[in-house]
Design a protein around this motif. Structure first.
Motif, short mmCIF file in Angstrom:
data_model
loop_
_atom_site.label_atom_id
_atom_site.label_comp_id
_atom_site.label_asym_id
_atom_site.label_seq_id
_atom_site.Cartn_x
_atom_site.Cartn_y
_atom_site.Cartn_z
N LEU A 112 66.48 41.82 57.24
CA LEU A 112 66.44 40.57 56.50
C LEU A 112 65.29 39.71 56.98
O LEU A 112 65.01 39.65 58.17
CB LEU A 112 67.75 39.78 56.69
N THR A 113 64.62 39.06 56.04
CA THR A 113 63.61 38.08 56.40
C THR A 113 64.29 36.72 56.52
O THR A 113 65.39 36.51 56.01
CB THR A 113 62.51 38.01 55.33
N ALA A 114 63.64 35.78 57.19
CA ALA A 114 64.21 34.44 57.33
C ALA A 114 64.43 33.83 55.96
O ALA A 114 63.60 33.97 55.06
CB ALA A 114 63.27 33.57 58.17
N GLY A 115 65.58 33.16 55.80
CA GLY A 115 65.89 32.55 54.52
C GLY A 115 67.30 32.88 54.08
O GLY A 115 68.12 33.36 54.86
N THR A 116 67.59 32.62 52.81
CA THR A 116 68.93 32.83 52.26
C THR A 116 68.96 34.14 51.47
O THR A 116 68.06 34.42 50.68
CB THR A 116 69.34 31.66 51.34
N HIS A 117 70.00 34.91 51.69
CA HIS A 117 70.15 36.20 51.01
C HIS A 117 71.57 36.35 50.49
O HIS A 117 72.52 35.85 51.11
CB HIS A 117 69.86 37.36 51.97
N ARG A 118 71.72 37.02 49.37
CA ARG A 118 73.06 37.35 48.87
C ARG A 118 73.33 38.80 49.25
O ARG A 118 72.68 39.72 48.74
CB ARG A 118 73.17 37.14 47.36
#
Length: 364
Positions: free
Chosen positions: A218-224
Motif C-alpha cells: 500500500l502507498t500512503a493514503g486512503t485505500h478501500r
C-alpha cells in the motif's frame, strides 16, 4: 514439570510483541474498538430481526468453560459487572492459505483482551496481554479429556495452540484473580468473507507499507480494502515500524475501528439479504462460551450492553518488564500489574501508577 517457551527473536534482538526503547504508546488509548464491540453492534443493527437467522446458531462454535475448568475458579463479581476474555485468533492454516504464503498448521491467540464492564454498563476497560508474556500455566484439561500439568515460564500465546482456549481462560483467571464471565474468539482469517460481504473497508495509512511476507503493498493514503487485502493488513508486521508485533497490533485495532465504521454506514435493516450474509460470515468465524453460543443469547447480551459508549472505552496494556533471564521475553511488572487487576476486581478507579510499563519506558 517445567517447560521453557520457544524463543522468537526479531532482527534487532528485541522480543516480539514489544517495541524498541523509543516506542512510547499513548497514555490512554480511547476510542479503540475491540472485537466484542463489533459483534454487539452487528447484532444490535439486526434489531428484532435476529430471530429470522436461527439457522445461523449452528455456525457458532462453543466452549463449555464450566466443564473444562471445573470449580477451580475465582468467585463471580458481587455486582452486575461483567468480565469477558476476547481473543483474536491467528489461524495459521487459514491465514497462510488465503495469503498464499505456504502451509503452516496450528493457531495462536494473536490478540488477548480482558474486557471489564463495571456495574451500570456505562463504560468499559480492556486490558491487553502481550502475546510474549511469560506466565505460569495451571494444570488444564484438553478438549479430549487429557490432563496437561502446570508449567512455569510459558509464553502466553502458546497456550492456545498447545492446550486450548479453556486453558487460556483458566490461565488468565489465575494470573488476574478475576473470573471471566464470558469468552469470545474471532478468527482473523474469518474477516475475509465478512469484509467482502460489506463491500470492503476504508483504511488510511500514513506511510507506504510493503510486506513481502503478508503480501501487503500500500502507498500512503486512503485505500478501500477487499477481504484478502484486509487479511494482509491485519497480518502484516515486517512492513511497518521496527518490525515488532506492536505495529501489527496497532493495525489490527485500526482495522477493527474502520470495519465498525463501515457497518454503521450500511442500512442493514433495509437489506435483510445483506444482513444475513454478514451475520453468516461473522458467526462462522466466532467461538464463544456455551452460555453465549446462540444468536438469541448474543442478542440479549448485546442489548444489555447498549449503554456502553465505545468512544469512552480505555485499552491498557498489562504492565510488563523485560525478563531478567530471557530479555527476549517479558513478565508482568510488579506492583503495577497486581494493582491493575485489583482495581478491576473491586470496580475501583485504576491508579495511574498501575498503567506504567517498564518495558516501554512509560504508560502502557
Amino acid at each position: 514439570m517445567t517447560h521453557s517457551a520457544t524463543t522468537e527473536k526479531r532482527h534487532d534482538g528485541k522480543p516480539e510483541g514489544t517495541g524498541t526503547g523509543g516506542t512510547k504508546p499513548r497514555r490512554r488509548r480511547r476510542g479503540r474498538i475491540v472485537l466484542l464491540t463489533l459483534l454487539i453492534l452487528l447484532l444490535a443493527a439486526g434489531g428484532t430481526a435476529y430471530w429470522l437467522y436461527s439457522d445461523l446458531d449452528g455456525n457458532i462454535k462453543a466452549v463449555d468453560l464450566d466443564k473444562a475448568i471445573g470449580d477451580d475458579r475465582p468467585a463471580k463479581l458481587p455486582t452486575s459487572g461483567q468480565n469477558i476474555l476476547v481473543l483474536g485468533s491467528d489461524s495459521r492454516a487459514g491465514a497462510n492459505a488465503a495469503l498464499k504464503t505456504g502451509h503452516v498448521s496450528g493457531a495462536r491467540s494473536d490478540t488477548a483482551l480482558v474486557m471489564h464492564i463495571p456495574e451500570g454498563r456505562r463504560e468499559a476497560v480492556a486490558v491487553s496481554i502481550p502475546r510474549d508474556t511469560l506466565v505460569t500455566r495451571p494444570e488444564c484439561t484438553r478438549a479430549d479429556g487429557s490432563k496437561v500439568p502446570s508449567a512455569r515460564r510459558v509464553m502466553f500465546n502458546s497456550i492456545y495452540s498447545q492446550v486450548g482456549s479453556a486453558c487460556v481462560v483458566k490461565t488468565v483467571e489465575k494470573i488476574s484473580g478475576i473470573r471471566m464471565d464470558h469468552y469470545m474468539e474471532i478468527d482473523f482469517a474469518g474477516f475475509k468473507d465478512l469484509v467482502d460481504a460489506i463491500g470492503g473497508v476504508n483504511v488510511t495509512v500514513a506511510k507506504d507499507i510493503h510486506d513481502s511476507s503478508s503480501g501487503l503493498d500500500l502507498t500512503a493514503g486512503t485505500h478501500r480494502l477487499n477481504g484478502t487485502q484486509s487479511l494482509e493488513f491485519v497480518r502484516t508486521r515486517h512492513g511497518i515500524g521496527d518490525g515488532s508485533d506492536l505495529g501489527r497490533i496497532g493495525l489490527q485495532q485500526q482495522f477493527m475501528t474502520a470495519l465498525l465504521s463501515e457497518i454503521k454506514k450500511q442500512d442493514l435493516l433495509g437489506s435483510p439479504t445483506k444482513t444475513y450474509k454478514i451475520a453468516d460470515s461473522l458467526t462462522q468465524a466466532l467461538t464463544t462460551d456455551s452460555d453465549l453460543a446462540s444468536l438469541t443469547a448474543l442478542a440479549d447480551f448485546g442489548r444489555s450492553m447498549n449503554g456502553v459508549d465505545p468512544s469512552t472505552m480505555e485499552t491498557i496494556m498489562l504492565p510488563v518488564a523485560y525478563d531478567k533471564v530471557d530479555p527476549n521475553r517479558v513478565v508482568a511488572a510488579e506492583p503495577q500489574a497486581s494493582a491493575l487487576w485489583e482495581a478491576l476486581r473491586t470496580d475501583s478507579v485504576i491508579p495511574e501508577s498501575a498503567k506504567k510499563s517498564p518495558a516501554t519506558g512509560g504508560s502502557s
